[in-house]
Motif scaffolding. Structure first.
Motif, PDB file in Angstrom:
ATOM      1  N   ASP A 116       5.656   6.909  -7.458  1.00  0.00           N
ATOM      2  CA  ASP A 116       5.749   7.806  -8.412  1.00  0.00           C
ATOM      3  C   ASP A 116       7.001   8.863  -8.057  1.00  0.00           C
ATOM      4  OD1 ASP A 116       3.923   6.730  -9.585  1.00  0.00           O
ATOM      5  OD2 ASP A 116       2.502   8.159  -9.476  1.00  0.00           O
ATOM      6  N   SER A 117       7.004   9.046  -6.837  1.00  0.00           N
ATOM      7  CA  SER A 117       8.032  10.264  -6.477  1.00  0.00           C
ATOM      8  C   SER A 117       9.253   9.531  -6.425  1.00  0.00           C
ATOM      9  CB  SER A 117       7.807  10.856  -5.011  1.00  0.00           C
ATOM     10  OG  SER A 117       7.739   9.766  -4.101  1.00  0.00           O
ATOM     11  N   ARG A 134       0.633  -0.990  -0.035  1.00  0.00           N
ATOM     12  CA  ARG A 134       0.188  -0.046   0.233  1.00  0.00           C
ATOM     13  C   ARG A 134       0.975   0.987  -0.112  1.00  0.00           C
ATOM     14  NH1 ARG A 134      -2.123   3.219   3.594  1.00  0.00           N
ATOM     15  NH2 ARG A 134      -0.998   2.376   5.355  1.00  0.00           N
ATOM     16  N   VAL A 135       1.992   1.342   0.764  1.00  0.00           N
ATOM     17  CA  VAL A 135       2.658   2.343   0.983  1.00  0.00           C
ATOM     18  C   VAL A 135       3.474   2.407  -0.478  1.00  0.00           C
ATOM     19  CG1 VAL A 135       4.803   3.502   2.267  1.00  0.00           C
ATOM     20  CG2 VAL A 135       2.992   2.122   3.518  1.00  0.00           C
ATOM     21  N   VAL A 136       3.875   1.501  -0.839  1.00  0.00           N
ATOM     22  CA  VAL A 136       4.848   1.692  -2.248  1.00  0.00           C
ATOM     23  C   VAL A 136       3.888   2.363  -3.222  1.00  0.00           C
ATOM     24  CG1 VAL A 136       5.964   0.210  -4.087  1.00  0.00           C
ATOM     25  CG2 VAL A 136       6.424  -0.199  -1.479  1.00  0.00           C
ATOM     26  N   LEU A 191      -5.375   6.137  -9.694  1.00  0.00           N
ATOM     27  CA  LEU A 191      -5.162   5.854 -11.108  1.00  0.00           C
ATOM     28  C   LEU A 191      -6.384   6.055 -11.872  1.00  0.00           C
ATOM     29  CD1 LEU A 191      -3.032   4.660 -13.249  1.00  0.00           C
ATOM     30  CD2 LEU A 191      -3.818   2.426 -12.197  1.00  0.00           C
ATOM     31  N   LYS A 192      -6.744   6.912 -12.645  1.00  0.00           N
ATOM     32  CA  LYS A 192      -8.154   6.857 -13.322  1.00  0.00           C
ATOM     33  C   LYS A 192      -8.064   6.640 -14.628  1.00  0.00           C
ATOM     34  CE  LYS A 192      -8.628  10.974 -10.238  1.00  0.00           C
ATOM     35  NZ  LYS A 192      -7.933  12.149 -10.157  1.00  0.00           N
ATOM     36  N   ASN A 197       4.805   9.366 -13.552  1.00  0.00           N
ATOM     37  CA  ASN A 197       3.674   8.915 -13.216  1.00  0.00           C
ATOM     38  C   ASN A 197       3.468   7.295 -13.404  1.00  0.00           C
ATOM     39  OD1 ASN A 197       2.741  11.509 -11.618  1.00  0.00           O
ATOM     40  ND2 ASN A 197       1.862  11.875 -13.673  1.00  0.00           N
ATOM     41  N   PHE A 198       3.257   6.834 -12.268  1.00  0.00           N
ATOM     42  CA  PHE A 198       3.057   5.081 -12.605  1.00  0.00           C
ATOM     43  C   PHE A 198       1.745   4.784 -12.080  1.00  0.00           C
ATOM     44  CE2 PHE A 198       4.452   0.922 -11.764  1.00  0.00           C
ATOM     45  CZ  PHE A 198       4.475   0.196 -13.057  1.00  0.00           C
ATOM     46  N   THR A 199       1.642   4.964 -10.886  1.00  0.00           N
ATOM     47  CA  THR A 199       0.498   4.448 -10.010  1.00  0.00           C
ATOM     48  C   THR A 199      -0.503   5.796  -9.687  1.00  0.00           C
ATOM     49  OG1 THR A 199       1.428   4.598  -7.943  1.00  0.00           O
ATOM     50  CG2 THR A 199       1.726   2.556  -9.032  1.00  0.00           C
TER      51      THR A 199
END
Ligand SMILES: Nc1ncnc2c1ncn2[C@@H]1O[C@H](COP(=O)(O)OP(=O)(O)O)[C@@H](O)[C@H]1O
Ligand SMILES: [Mg+2]
Lengths: 274, 341
Positions: free
Chosen positions: B147-148, B140-142, B161-162, B153-155
């Motif tokens: 992304d940072s 969850r934390v990952v 994520l839209k 932008n990945f998740t």
């Protein structure tokens, strides 16, 4: 004491490699030496007994032979092969099967499933074959079930196949454990107090059956037992363990008259009545 | 033809099962098409399907294998994100991309299951509970912060994520349910399944029977993770928007409650309780703050009055029921004939 490299009954099958050979086997639990300098050879198709007072280390020997424990010292050969790096399951596949002093059945499963799990490595199909239910799956299952029923009928238990293992009477549970062990197709069968909790008539039947199993399957049997009638009645050779060490080895008659054994069981003369 | 114990031919039993399933799908679809089921009901139906897969797959690891994984939502999350990212990126038409995304979600979750299962399952004892608990939180934390770290932008972390293609339908969700049920059922009723059960029953005895326990523990756990990932894929194609907060520890507990309530080791129990625990909160929307309280109370009550769960380890068998009915009818007919004589 006899030569450690000789089977207790050396005349039978002496040309074949022994079922097991233990050389200086020993294990410590922390500071406690549970088994020490255990030298023992069991010939093929021999029935032998391991006796001794409670806490002598008999079950620990079984746990060493079946690789539940790793020895601190010494080595053990199963059919001439070193068992050093084997896991419990690999030791079973190499030919050693056992029952447990505190019965360890798959209690919530059926009697049939217990035996089928014993037959696990005899049943050959892949997970994919099982999932798509190929004919090879059904064939292998059918053969295994028939084999399981055959094994159960040795102890007249075929009609109990669908019963839950945990619901069986105590004696039947002990017999089921033997059947399950036999299902793994062993060369050496270890029985840890097979008659415990059985009544005399059940014990008598068990004696007959142990002999029958040996003759049918041509396997070696090593048993731990406190019932001296059973031990003296069916064992061709006996080893006596006390404080983790073998104090006597020989035929039942030799053991009965061995002063070391009498001392271990009854205490030193003069202490006997204490 | 080979017959099973109760006397109906095996292939006939399969055919009846398949037929009933398609009748069920047909009825659902016609109810939806005719507008009797509003889109609100359709959403709940899809959620039921997803939760059934989650509960049944967790039951494989808890009820059948006897372990206590506490990070099932983590596998769901991994599968959901993997398939969502794939679905967004792929130029393939949806009907091709959907099954690929589904399997991809499952596979990615299975890989994670394998990586954390191997060290945890080699040991005897409850290490898996602790490790999976950590895994769920780490995932969850990952997902929230990756992304940072990556610099692109990945998740999409907390901003979600839209625009994930909404490919999940009632039909494909329930086809997935039936496939998962069939695979788990046929696995359990095979030498592989018996090996898994033997580990739950008595690990030392299982090993003494020559069962490679590490292998079968890993197999069951990886399968469990695979199906959770698949459920995640369905979920992604159902909501269309993913946020890591949806896969927190409480989600894992929710799934576990479904399993425990239905009965450890009962697939039909998991199906019933997953359905009930999806529908009930919807009915009790106005009390949604009290949902976790209600869950806890429900669980305590079940543990007191029926610790084995609603269904215990009972499993439903259509052919057994048909067989029984058949026996009754034929004995009836026989009696009838005898009466006339
Ligand atoms: N896993 C263990 N850890 C520590 N001590 C043990 C363990 N297993 C056995 N022992 C000790 O080894 C000794 C022999 O036990 P055991 O082999 O069970 O005796 P028995 O001859 O009655 O079968 C006992 O003192 C027992 O407490
Ligand atoms: Mg003992």
């Amino acid at each position: 004491m006899k030569d450690i490299n000789q089977a207790i009954i050396p005349e039978r099958d002496k040309d074949k490699t022994p079922a097991i050979e233990c050389i200086g086997l020993g294990i410590d639990f922390g500071g406690l030496t549970a088994v020490d300098n255990f030298n023992f050879t069991l010939g093929r198709t021999e029935i032998a007994g391991l006796i001794g007072p409670n806490g002598a280390g008999k079950t620990t020997v079984f746990n060493l032979l079946t690789k539940v424990y790793q020895p601190t010292r010494g080595k053990m050969l199963l059919l001439g092969k070193d068992t050093k790096d084997l896991t419990i399951a690999q030791a079973n596949r190499a030919g050693i099967a056992r029952t447990f002093q505190n019965i360890r059945l798959f209690k919530d499963l059926s009697v049939m499933d217990n035996v089928l799990i014993g037959l696990h490595n005899e049943i050959r199909y892949s997970l994919a074959e099982a999932i798509i239910r190929l004919p090879s799956f059904w064939r292998a299952e059918k053969v295994a079930r028939e084999r399981a029923l055959d094994l159960l009928s040795i102890f007249d238990m075929a009609d109990m196949a669908e019963k839950q293992a945990g619901s069986l009477p105590y004696g039947a549970q002990r017999r089921l454990e033997i059947v399950r062990a036999l299902a793994t197709n062993p060369t050496l069968l270890l029985l840890d107090e097979p008659a415990a909790g059985m009544n005399p008539s059940e014990t008598g039947e068990l004696m007959e059956n142990i002999r029958k199993i040996r003759d049918m399957f041509q396997i070696s049997i090593l048993l731990i037992e406190h019932d001296m009638n059973l031990v003296m009645g069916i064992c061709e050779g006996i080893a006596v363990l006390n404080y983790g060490r073998i104090i006597a080895k020989g035929t039942p008659d030799e053991i009965k008259s061995d002063p070391n054994v009498i001392e271990a069981y009854l205490g030193k003369k003069g202490n006997a009545n204490a | 033809m080979v017959k099973n114990k109760k006397g109906i031919p095996r292939l006939l039993a399969y055919a009846i099962n398949a037929l009933l399933f398609f009748v069920f799908l047909g009825i659902l679809n016609s109810l939806i098409a005719s507008g009797i089921f509003s889109s609100y009901y359709v959403k709940i139906l899809m959620l039921i399907a997803i939760n059934i897969i989650l509960a049944v797959s967790l039951n494989l690891a808890t009820g059948f294998l006897g372990q206590l994984p506490l990070g099932h939502a983590g596998f769901m999350a991994v599968g959901a994100y993997a398939s969502a990212i794939f679905m967004k990126a792929t130029p393939l038409p949806n009907f091709v991309a959907f099954p690929i995304g589904l399997i991809l979600g499952g596979l990615v979750a299975a890989v994670f299951g394998f990586i954390i299962g191997i060290p945890a399952l080699r040991l005897r004892g409850d290490y898996l509970a602790i490790i999976t608990l950590g895994f769920g939180e780490i995932i969850r934390v990952v997902l929230l912060n990756i992304d940072s770290v990556l610099g692109f932008n990945f998740t999409y972390g907390a901003s979600s994520l839209k625009n994930i293609p909404k490919t999940t339908t009632v039909t494909n969700a329930f086809i997935c349910v039936s496939i998962v049920l069939i695979i788990i059922h046929t696995t359990i009723k095979s030498k592989h399944g018996r090996a898994v059960l033997s580990i739950r029953e008595n690990e030392i005895a299982a090993e003494s029977c020559g069962v490679n326990t590490t292998y079968y523990k890993t197999m069951a756990f990886v399968m469990s993770a695979f199906f959770a990932g698949m459920a995640g894929s369905l979920y992604a194609g159902y909501v269309g928007i993913l946020n890591p907060s949806g896969f927190a520890f409480m989600k894992s507990i929710e799934i576990l409650v479904m399993v425990v309530l239905g009965g450890m080791g009962s697939m039909i129990g998991s199906v019933i309780s997953a359905t009930a625990l999806t529908v009930l909160p919807e009915l009790l929307r106005s009390f949604s703050e009290y949902r976790m309280v209600a869950y806890s109370l429900l669980l305590i009550i079940v543990m007191i009055f029926k610790p084995s769960g609603l269904m215990g380890t009972y499993d439903f068998s259509l052919s057994r029921i048909i067989g029984k009915c058949g026996d009754k009818i034929s004995s009836h007919l026989r009696k009838g004939k005898e009466g006339r004589r």
